[in-house]
Every structure is written in C-alpha cells, then in structure tokens.
Design a protein around this motif. Structure first.
Motif, PDB file in Angstrom:
ATOM      1  N   LEU A 163      33.509  54.065  45.010  1.00 61.79           N
ATOM      2  CA  LEU A 163      34.329  54.688  43.958  1.00 61.79           C
ATOM      3  C   LEU A 163      34.956  55.992  44.452  1.00 61.79           C
ATOM      4  CD1 LEU A 163      32.170  54.056  40.761  1.00 61.79           C
ATOM      5  CD2 LEU A 163      34.236  52.872  41.459  1.00 61.79           C
ATOM      6  N   THR A 164      35.480  55.938  45.671  1.00 60.46           N
ATOM      7  CA  THR A 164      36.122  57.107  46.278  1.00 60.46           C
ATOM      8  C   THR A 164      37.414  57.435  45.537  1.00 60.46           C
ATOM      9  OG1 THR A 164      35.246  56.404  48.416  1.00 60.46           O
ATOM     10  CG2 THR A 164      36.983  58.069  48.441  1.00 60.46           C
ATOM     11  N   ASP A 165      37.637  58.699  45.295  1.00 63.94           N
ATOM     12  CA  ASP A 165      38.828  59.123  44.544  1.00 63.94           C
ATOM     13  C   ASP A 165      40.024  59.267  45.489  1.00 63.94           C
ATOM     14  OD1 ASP A 165      40.450  59.928  42.473  1.00 63.94           O
ATOM     15  OD2 ASP A 165      39.847  62.041  42.595  1.00 63.94           O
ATOM     16  N   ASN A 166      40.455  58.128  46.036  1.00 69.14           N
ATOM     17  CA  ASN A 166      41.617  58.099  46.928  1.00 69.14           C
ATOM     18  C   ASN A 166      42.763  57.465  46.157  1.00 69.14           C
ATOM     19  OD1 ASN A 166      43.543  57.635  48.949  1.00 69.14           O
ATOM     20  ND2 ASN A 166      41.968  57.349  50.520  1.00 69.14           N
ATOM     21  N   LYS A 167      43.486  58.290  45.422  1.00 72.09           N
ATOM     22  CA  LYS A 167      44.500  57.781  44.503  1.00 72.09           C
ATOM     23  C   LYS A 167      45.627  57.053  45.218  1.00 72.09           C
ATOM     24  CE  LYS A 167      43.530  61.282  41.006  1.00 72.09           C
ATOM     25  NZ  LYS A 167      44.041  62.455  40.241  1.00 72.09           N
ATOM     26  N   ASP A 168      46.049  57.577  46.383  1.00 64.60           N
ATOM     27  CA  ASP A 168      47.140  56.943  47.117  1.00 64.60           C
ATOM     28  C   ASP A 168      46.751  55.532  47.554  1.00 64.60           C
ATOM     29  OD1 ASP A 168      48.692  59.197  46.816  1.00 64.60           O
ATOM     30  OD2 ASP A 168      48.187  60.031  48.785  1.00 64.60           O
ATOM     31  N   ALA A 169      45.545  55.395  48.113  1.00 65.17           N
ATOM     32  CA  ALA A 169      45.086  54.089  48.584  1.00 65.17           C
ATOM     33  C   ALA A 169      44.938  53.112  47.423  1.00 65.17           C
ATOM     34  CB  ALA A 169      43.759  54.236  49.318  1.00 65.17           C
ATOM     35  N   ILE A 170      44.355  53.571  46.333  1.00 67.26           N
ATOM     36  CA  ILE A 170      44.122  52.688  45.187  1.00 67.26           C
ATOM     37  C   ILE A 170      45.436  52.263  44.551  1.00 67.26           C
ATOM     38  CG2 ILE A 170      43.155  52.599  42.853  1.00 67.26           C
ATOM     39  CD1 ILE A 170      40.852  54.357  43.916  1.00 67.26           C
ATOM     40  N   GLU A 171      46.394  53.175  44.485  1.00 67.66           N
ATOM     41  CA  GLU A 171      47.680  52.833  43.900  1.00 67.66           C
ATOM     42  C   GLU A 171      48.434  51.836  44.786  1.00 67.66           C
ATOM     43  OE1 GLU A 171      50.948  52.697  41.302  1.00 67.66           O
ATOM     44  OE2 GLU A 171      48.818  53.189  41.057  1.00 67.66           O
ATOM     45  N   PHE A 172      48.370  52.034  46.100  1.00 72.01           N
ATOM     46  CA  PHE A 172      49.001  51.084  47.007  1.00 72.01           C
ATOM     47  C   PHE A 172      48.358  49.701  46.841  1.00 72.01           C
ATOM     48  CE2 PHE A 172      49.237  48.700  50.962  1.00 72.01           C
ATOM     49  CZ  PHE A 172      50.586  48.791  51.273  1.00 72.01           C
ATOM     50  N   TYR A 173      47.044  49.676  46.789  1.00 70.55           N
ATOM     51  CA  TYR A 173      46.329  48.402  46.632  1.00 70.55           C
ATOM     52  C   TYR A 173      46.731  47.739  45.312  1.00 70.55           C
ATOM     53  CZ  TYR A 173      42.536  45.001  47.004  1.00 70.55           C
ATOM     54  OH  TYR A 173      41.823  43.834  47.108  1.00 70.55           O
ATOM     55  N   ARG A 174      46.799  48.529  44.252  1.00 69.89           N
ATOM     56  CA  ARG A 174      47.130  47.978  42.930  1.00 69.89           C
ATOM     57  C   ARG A 174      48.506  47.306  42.943  1.00 69.89           C
ATOM     58  NH1 ARG A 174      49.936  48.969  38.394  1.00 69.89           N
ATOM     59  NH2 ARG A 174      51.012  50.705  39.395  1.00 69.89           N
ATOM     60  N   LYS A 175      49.482  47.973  43.549  1.00 71.13           N
ATOM     61  CA  LYS A 175      50.845  47.429  43.578  1.00 71.13           C
ATOM     62  C   LYS A 175      50.906  46.132  44.367  1.00 71.13           C
ATOM     63  CE  LYS A 175      53.443  51.749  42.996  1.00 71.13           C
ATOM     64  NZ  LYS A 175      54.382  52.706  43.653  1.00 71.13           N
ATOM     65  N   ARG A 176      50.232  46.102  45.518  1.00 70.68           N
ATOM     66  CA  ARG A 176      50.253  44.887  46.327  1.00 70.68           C
ATOM     67  C   ARG A 176      49.461  43.767  45.667  1.00 70.68           C
ATOM     68  NH1 ARG A 176      54.469  44.549  48.500  1.00 70.68           N
ATOM     69  NH2 ARG A 176      53.764  43.063  50.087  1.00 70.68           N
ATOM     70  N   ARG A 177      48.353  44.125  45.028  1.00 74.18           N
ATOM     71  CA  ARG A 177      47.582  43.094  44.330  1.00 74.18           C
ATOM     72  C   ARG A 177      48.395  42.470  43.207  1.00 74.18           C
ATOM     73  NH1 ARG A 177      45.640  42.253  39.959  1.00 74.18           N
ATOM     74  NH2 ARG A 177      45.985  44.331  39.106  1.00 74.18           N
ATOM     75  N   LEU A 178      49.110  43.307  42.469  1.00 79.88           N
ATOM     76  CA  LEU A 178      49.965  42.789  41.403  1.00 79.88           C
ATOM     77  C   LEU A 178      51.056  41.883  41.960  1.00 79.88           C
ATOM     78  CD1 LEU A 178      50.342  45.960  39.137  1.00 79.88           C
ATOM     79  CD2 LEU A 178      49.164  43.830  38.554  1.00 79.88           C
ATOM     80  N   TYR A 179      51.580  42.263  43.124  1.00 79.55           N
ATOM     81  CA  TYR A 179      52.629  41.440  43.719  1.00 79.55           C
ATOM     82  C   TYR A 179      52.082  40.079  44.137  1.00 79.55           C
ATOM     83  CZ  TYR A 179      56.423  39.861  46.692  1.00 79.55           C
ATOM     84  OH  TYR A 179      57.431  39.109  47.240  1.00 79.55           O
ATOM     85  N   TYR A 180      50.895  40.075  44.712  1.00 75.26           N
ATOM     86  CA  TYR A 180      50.303  38.819  45.170  1.00 75.26           C
ATOM     87  C   TYR A 180      49.636  38.030  44.046  1.00 75.26           C
ATOM     88  CZ  TYR A 180      51.122  40.644  49.862  1.00 75.26           C
ATOM     89  OH  TYR A 180      51.709  41.135  51.006  1.00 75.26           O
ATOM     90  N   ARG A 181      49.352  38.704  42.924  1.00 75.84           N
ATOM     91  CA  ARG A 181      48.775  38.058  41.737  1.00 75.84           C
ATOM     92  C   ARG A 181      47.389  37.470  42.014  1.00 75.84           C
ATOM     93  NH1 ARG A 181      54.321  34.852  39.962  1.00 75.84           N
ATOM     94  NH2 ARG A 181      55.646  36.702  39.860  1.00 75.84           N
ATOM     95  N   TYR A 182      46.653  38.172  42.832  1.00 77.83           N
ATOM     96  CA  TYR A 182      45.274  37.794  43.139  1.00 77.83           C
ATOM     97  C   TYR A 182      44.403  39.042  43.124  1.00 77.83           C
ATOM     98  CZ  TYR A 182      45.880  32.933  44.720  1.00 77.83           C
ATOM     99  OH  TYR A 182      46.104  31.572  44.786  1.00 77.83           O
ATOM    100  N   TYR A 183      43.144  38.848  42.729  1.00 77.93           N
ATOM    101  CA  TYR A 183      42.116  39.872  42.897  1.00 77.93           C
ATOM    102  C   TYR A 183      41.245  39.507  44.090  1.00 77.93           C
ATOM    103  CZ  TYR A 183      42.860  41.933  38.217  1.00 77.93           C
ATOM    104  OH  TYR A 183      43.378  42.577  37.127  1.00 77.93           O
ATOM    105  N   GLY A 184      40.506  40.487  44.590  1.00 81.22           N
ATOM    106  CA  GLY A 184      39.464  40.251  45.578  1.00 81.22           C
ATOM    107  C   GLY A 184      38.102  40.367  44.921  1.00 81.22           C
ATOM    108  N   TYR A 185      37.055  40.107  45.686  1.00 85.80           N
ATOM    109  CA  TYR A 185      35.697  40.142  45.136  1.00 85.80           C
ATOM    110  C   TYR A 185      35.283  41.537  44.677  1.00 85.80           C
ATOM    111  CZ  TYR A 185      34.680  35.402  46.822  1.00 85.80           C
ATOM    112  OH  TYR A 185      34.669  34.048  47.019  1.00 85.80           O
ATOM    113  N   THR A 186      35.837  42.563  45.310  1.00 85.44           N
ATOM    114  CA  THR A 186      35.423  43.936  45.003  1.00 85.44           C
ATOM    115  C   THR A 186      36.335  44.601  43.985  1.00 85.44           C
ATOM    116  OG1 THR A 186      34.468  44.182  47.213  1.00 85.44           O
ATOM    117  CG2 THR A 186      34.939  46.196  46.014  1.00 85.44           C
TER     118      THR A 186
END
Length: 553
Positions: free
Chosen positions: A126-149
């Motif tokens: 639960l690291t507070d890395n907003k840039d990384a999490i926001e980048f991940y969120r955008k790409r996840r939304l684009y791919y329309r898949y979640y990962g296990y974590t």
C-alpha cells in the motif's frame, strides 16, 4: 489409569480447546496453532447451524480442499476471487482477471515513461506512489482487465469510498494469516467491521515473504496491541506421529536458542495420543536420513516405497518435496522411468508473458485491447510497437484493434482459425501447423525428444513393480507444499546449498527455518530426508541424533 482412560482424557482436553473458541463471545478471534492441529474440524464446528458464511485464503490447494470440506457450510474463495465477485456484484457486470496484466503494464511504463515501477510491491505494501498507481489505473482501464493484486486494492478503495457496500456475513473465517501482506490485512480489517471474524495462522509457517507478507500482522493481532481480538491456541497435532512432533519441538527450541525467530509466538505443540496414532508412532519411531547421489534419488525413493508397500500391504500416499522446480522435475522424470505411473506434478510456473497468452484472449474476444497488446509485442518491430503503444496512451478511447494493420489482422485470423480447428480435433493441414509452430516459436525438437523419452519410459514400465506402480505420489516444491499432507514424505536434496541462500550459516533466515518446518510436518506417518552429499546438513544437527535413523546404501 489405563490407556483408554488416558485417551479419553486427552480427547476431552482437545475438545475443550475447540469449545472455548466456539463459546467465546468476542466477535473477533485469532487462533495461532501449529501444523495439523485440526483447523478444518474447528471450521466445521463454528459453521454449524450458520448461514451466509465466508472462508478466505490465498493458497489454491487449501481452497480446493476447504471447498469440499465446507461444502454447504460456507462460500470458500481466494482473496482475489472474492474481490472479483464483489466488484462484479457492485458493478452489475462480469470482471476479467489476467495474472499477467501487471507484467504488461510494467513494460508499458518502461516504454512510455522510462519508469521501472514494481507494481506488485506497491500494491502489496500500500505504498503511496500516486504517479505509479495512476499510470497503472489508466492502463488497466484501457486493457479492461484486473490482476490478482490490484483487484484487491480496487475493492478496498471501493469499500473505503462506499462503506455501505461492505457485505455482512454471519461468520468469516480467514486461513493462513501469517502469509498475508499489508494489502490483504487491510481487506480483512474492513470486512471485520461488519461481520464476526475468526483468523487462523502460525508464524512458524510463514513462507511467502516474496509477496511482502509479514509475520508482524499475526503477531500484532495475537498480542496485547490489538485487544479487540481474543487469542486462542489449538495445541494438539492430529496429523503427525510422535517422532515428528518431538522433532519439531526440539528443532524450534534450537532455532530460538541460536537467536532466530525473534518475536515468535510461543505456542504449545503436542502429540495427540490415541490408539491409532500410538500404533503408528510405535511403528515409525525415527526420522530417516540418507546420502544418495542426485541421479540415484528416484531409484532410492522407489526402493523405499516398495519396502513400505511390503510392510503395509495396503494403499498409502506419498508426497515428495524438493527445494525448487528443477529438482522436482528431475525426480518426476526418474520415477516415471521406474514405472511409477500415478504421479501428480503441477508443471505450471510463474512464466513471462507469451504470444500464446494474447492469442488465447483473442480467441474469446477478437477486439480485446489486452490480446492485441500481447500479440503485437511479439509480432511487430520494437519501434513500430512503441509507436502503436504511444497512440493507445495518447488516445485511450481508440481500440488497439483499430490501430493494427489489416494484413496483421488477417494473419492472426488465420492463426486463430488453426487454433480452433486443433481444439475441435479437426483435420489441419501441415502448412497451417508449420505456420503456427513458426509463429509461436514452438520447440519441436524438445517436443520430439520428450515424446521419444515418454515412449522409452513406457517400454521400461513393462518391467515395473505392479505392487507400487499405482501408489498415489505427489511431487512439489517447498513453497507449493503448504496445505498438503501424505502418509509418507520424502524431502529431497536436503543439503545446505539448496536450503540456505548464503553459505554463511550465521546468516540463516527465519524464512529458511519455516521452509523446513513446513516440509517436515506434511507427513502423517514418516519422513525421509535425502541428502546428495556426505556433509551433514545444518538443520539435521538441530534435531537430536537419537531421533534419526541413518539409512546406508
């Protein structure tokens, strides 16, 4: 007092521990207990006459067993499986999961931002890395898949934003809590706000530090710092014979005296005396240890299985535990060449993203962004692929399918048609097979060699021992042995070079100690420790010599 009275008294003591847990009024309970101490029996007793219950773990082998054992009593799910079902319920639609999505997005970050994010670690801790999490969120939304974590992370954020969506259960059970990380503990804490919860674990069996799991969480909840959790023990080992229980106690005593396992929860671990176990304990009074060259280990295991069969003259189960996958695979090959046919071994590993992963997604959804992302990574020149990737980042409303060249689409359509034909067992031309093999870089040479080896093994099996050829054998690694048990356990490659990361024995880690403890306690009757060199393993010196039977070959 006669023996029957002794057995009755101990059985009543065991039942009293279970009853004290069930009768306790606290809505939050935590049990710290050693291997084989009857968790499933306890779960069944707790769930009696209850409805709408939930059981959570993350060990797949445990999920399978618990689903059967608790069938009709509780919904049993992995943490990511629960998160998927909850987000689907809240969204009112199905949710897709890919175990490799985090690897895809990690590579995206490298190509698009020249950043090397460790997304799994960021979510686990639960690291507070907003840039990384926001980048991940955008790409996840684009791919329309979640990962296990990240699906667990998404559910936590959903619950935090909308507390009214946290479900209520009559009882929640949580297993293997010692291997939970901060992310997973946070989900449990949220669920505990609305439902009675019982947590079970053992800080001596912590194996999964690779996913940022920490024993501090179970120790904190069991200790005085979390007074709202009522602590309990289950002291009696119902699984193992006396020699294994005694060996574990002496091994752990030596570990703590040598300065290891600081902060360990001191818990009772007792042999459960009853008529059946006493008979087995009298029969199997020692741990066996032997030195066998690596290439002779399958032969030695076969000989020991034959000896067991000769003495028992009835069915029994065998579990073979090797340090790593490469050693396990060698044992499997060797045993099959000896004619042992009933061998279970899971060959799946945590592999990298492959072309076939993308093709399989496109089989189901030809316009899938994730499918085309995986496929184009392998089929396009790197610069062209990067250009395509940047377009998807700058224009996330655009389907990757629409950006791909029409010739590539035609090529993939043909490949998918071939895959469908193969799946349907239809006749497929040599040309199409050749094209598929070339595309996915299938190693034909290895396949041919393996096929020939299998045929040769079948020839050798004609002379196999019919008494033991169908004995159920499971081969696994230490990491994957959690949740498993068998009558007889063989621990192979029992040498310091495999069990310690460092050659300096003064740096033995708690993780390495826990690994051996878990392997040792998978056996219901007897353990065979097999070393490949003459040097005495360090861990063997932590067990009294009087407990060891040395098998000389």
């Amino acid at each position: 007092m006669n023996k029957s009275a002794d057995y009755l008294k101990i059985s009543e003591e065991k039942d009293a521990f279970v009853k004290s847990i069930i009768d306790a009024e606290s809505a939050k309970k935590i049990i710290v207990s050693g291997p084989g101490t009857g968790k499933t029996y306890l779960f069944k007793k707790i769930l009696e006459e209850k409805r709408n219950c939930l059981t959570l773990s993350f060990v797949n082998s445990l999920i399978d067993d618990l689903s059967l054992e608790l069938y009709g009593l509780s919904t049993v799910k992995t943490l990511h499986g629960f998160a998927r079902s909850e987000l689907s319920r809240i969204a009112g639609k199905g949710i897709e999961i890919s175990p490799k999505i985090s690897k895809v997005i990690k590579e995206d970050a490298l190509f698009l931002q020249d950043m090397e994010y460790r997304f799994e670690k960021i979510f686990h801790e639960l690291t507070d890395n907003k840039d990384a999490i926001e980048f991940y969120r955008k790409r996840r939304l684009y791919y329309r898949y979640y990962g296990y974590t990240d699906i667990i992370y998404a559910l936590i954020k959903c619950y935090e934003k909308n507390p009214d969506r946290i479900p209520t259960y009559e009882q929640i059970l949580v297993d293997e809590f010692q291997d939970f990380n901060k992310l997973e503990v946070s989900l449990i804490d949220i669920l505990a706000k609305k439902s009675p919860i019982l947590i079970v674990g053992d800080d001596d069996q912590a194996l999964y530090d690779f996913k940022s799991a920490s024993t501090e969480f179970i120790r904190e909840k069991y200790g005085d710092s979390t007074p709202d959790f009522a602590p309990f023990d289950l002291p009696y080992c119902l699984r193992c014979t006396r020699i294994i229980v005694d060996s574990v106690n002496d091994f752990m005593k030596n570990a703590t005296e040598k300065g290891h396992l600081k902060g360990r929860i001191d818990k009772p671990y007792k042999y459960f005396e009853n008529e059946e176990k006493d008979i087995e304990s009298d029969r199997y009074q020692y741990l066996n240890h032997s030195h066998i060259f690596v290439n002779r280990m399958p032969w030695f295991i076969e000989q020991m299985i034959a000896s067991i069969a000769k003495n028992l003259k009835q069915k029994f189960t065998v579990l073979i535990i090797s340090p790593y996958r490469i050693q396990a695979e060698g044992i499997v090959t060797g045993l099959k060449s000896k004619g042992l046919q009933n061998i279970e071994y899971d060959q799946r590993g945590d592999s990298e993203v492959l072309l076939i992963d993308g093709l399989l997604i496109l089989l189901d959804d030809f316009t899938s962004n994730l499918g085309w992302r995986m496929v184009t990574r392998f089929l396009l020149e790197e610069e062209l692929f990067k250009t395509l990737l940047k377009q998807t980042y700058d224009n996330p409303e655009k389907l990757l399918f629409d950006l791909v060249d029409s010739d590539l689409k035609k090529k993939i359509k043909k490949i998918l048609a071939t895959l469908r034909a193969i799946h349907s067992e239809n006749v497929v031309s040599d040309e199409k097979i050749d094209n598929l093999v070339e595309l996915i870089k299938f190693d034909c040479k290895s396949a041919i060699v393996n096929a020939i080896r299998k045929d040769l093994i079948q020839i050798e099996q004609k002379n196999s021992n019919p008494a033991i050829k169908n004995i159920p054998i499971k081969v696994t690694t230490i990491q994957s042995s959690k949740g498993l048990s068998a009558d007889f356990v063989f621990i192979t490659h029992f040498d310091d070079q495999y069990y310690f990361e460092s050659k300096d024995k003064s740096t033995i880690t708690d993780h390495e100690i826990c690994n051996f403890l878990v392997a040792l306690t998978r056996a219901r009757k007897q353990v065979f420790l097999i070393s490949s060199i003459k040097t005495i393993p360090e861990f063997l010196t932590w067990i009294p010599e009087k407990y060891i039977n040395k098998i000389e070959i």
